[in-house]
Design an enzyme around this catalytic site. Structure first.
Site, short mmCIF file in Angstrom:
data_model
loop_
_atom_site.label_atom_id
_atom_site.label_comp_id
_atom_site.label_asym_id
_atom_site.label_seq_id
_atom_site.Cartn_x
_atom_site.Cartn_y
_atom_site.Cartn_z
N LYS A 52 0.84 -1.20 0.00
CA LYS A 52 0.00 0.00 0.00
C LYS A 52 0.88 1.25 0.00
CE LYS A 52 -3.81 -2.44 2.22
NZ LYS A 52 -4.56 -2.78 3.43
N GLN A 96 -4.71 -1.24 9.58
CA GLN A 96 -4.61 -2.59 9.01
C GLN A 96 -5.20 -3.62 9.98
OE1 GLN A 96 -3.66 -3.22 5.89
NE2 GLN A 96 -3.98 -5.41 6.11
N ASP A 119 -10.84 3.13 4.11
CA ASP A 119 -11.37 1.78 3.89
C ASP A 119 -12.90 1.76 3.87
OD1 ASP A 119 -9.51 -0.31 3.54
OD2 ASP A 119 -8.90 -0.22 5.64
N1 GUN Z 1 -7.06 -6.73 6.21
C1 GUN Z 1 -7.41 -7.50 5.15
N2 GUN Z 1 -7.96 -6.73 4.18
C2 GUN Z 1 -7.95 -5.47 4.64
C3 GUN Z 1 -8.38 -4.23 4.09
O1 GUN Z 1 -8.89 -4.13 2.97
N3 GUN Z 1 -8.18 -3.13 4.89
C4 GUN Z 1 -7.65 -3.22 6.12
N4 GUN Z 1 -7.52 -2.11 6.83
N5 GUN Z 1 -7.24 -4.36 6.66
C5 GUN Z 1 -7.40 -5.47 5.92
#
Ligand code: GUN
Length: 289
Positions: A52, A96, A119
């Site tokens: 990311k 995350q 998100d």
């Molecule tokens: N863990 C697995 N997929 C995601 C996601 O799309 N966003 C976040 N913040 N954590 C995750």
């Protein structure tokens, strides 16, 4: 009837999204800033987070990585989020998941300011989505799926769709988005009985279970649009999806492979969300909500 399946190239679609975004970002005076918070040492999470940050840098965004200890206290994590909420230089905050076990995901996701929630996972944004209204951000994977369906001109109105999985990250939000487009949505999950009877009638199948090759060709209607959101490693370390690709691809009119299907669209849409939240915060985009 045999269909020639159209295999969706998620990498190419993601590259096009990123290229378009690069052009848009290049004309901005200031750059959007994304902050990613990771607590603990989950190996998969560390890789996702690294990717990311790398993508944000490639786009010319400012990026900040906050790495917190596995034993971070509730107070420290709340403080970290509040400080970022109050910092007008930060446009997007991503926490995350999963969090270490002593921390409640819901409480911390809800602490993120809705206008910085890249998100789209907090209760304000997911509530808006559930009601068919416009959230500040739509979760990145479902947004990517809807983008693919639009790109391939898949008609949704009145179509029977099945979503297998009910997570807050994919299953629930994609069901809301399909419903908003007037699809008839079946929400299946681990307790669903007679899954095959339901998948067999579906024009659109979205599977997000993370169970390797769980959905097979005999469960699919001829000509169905099949979207695989599963990612799991097999015993040889090879990445597999929810679909048994060979048998489903003989039936589907459109299919996403794993890897290289929906996966790359998640990060691309995270970048789109960061950019869009930046525009909103700077008053460069006015939208009715
Ligand atoms: N863990 C697995 N997929 C995601 C996601 O799309 N966003 C976040 N913040 N954590 C995750």
């Amino acid at each position: 009837m045999r269909f020639m399946p159209n295999i969706i190239d998620g990498k190419k679609i993601a590259n096009d999204i990123i290229q378009d975004l690069k052009n848009k970002v290049s004309i901005l005076k200031e750059k959007p800033t994304l902050c990613v918070i990771i607590a603990g040492q989950n190996e998969a999470s560390k890789i996702y987070v690294k990717n990311k940050i790398k993508k944000a840098q490639e786009l010319g965004f400012n990026s900040i990585l906050k790495e917190l200890d596995e034993n971070v206290t509730k107070e420290e994590l709340f403080d970290t989020i509040r400080t970022l909420n109050n910092d007008e230089n930060i446009n997007g905050i991503l926490l995350q998941l999963p969090l270490p076990k002593h921390l409640s995901e819901k409480d911390f996701l809800d602490e993120i300011s809705p206008v910085k929630d890249v998100d789209g996972f907090n209760t304000y944004n997911s509530g808006k989505l559930f009601k068919g209204e416009k959230p500040y951000a739509i979760p990145c994977t479902p947004k990517g799926i809807m983008g693919v369906l639009k790109l391939y001109d898949v008609q949704l109105e009145g179509k029977t769709s099945i979503v297998i999985g009910r997570s807050n990250i994919v299953g629930k939000p994609i069901a809301s988005l399909l419903l908003k487009e007037n699809a008839t949505v079946i929400q299946a999950h681990s307790k669903t009985k007679n899954l095959k009877e339901l998948t067999k009638i579906a024009d659109i199948v979205v599977s997000a279970t993370g169970q390797k090759e769980f959905i097979t060709g005999d469960m699919i209607k001829d000509g169905a649009v099949c979207i695989d959101v599963g990612i799991v490693r097999d015993e040889n370390g090879k990445i597999k999806g929810d679909f048994e690709f060979n048998s489903i691809s003989k039936k589907a009119s459109l299919i996403t492979p794993v890897p290289g299907g929906i996966g790359p669209l998640t990060i691309a849409n995270l970048m789109v969300n960061t950019y869009e939240l930046y525009l909103l915060q700077k008053g460069l985009k006015n939208e009715k909500r």
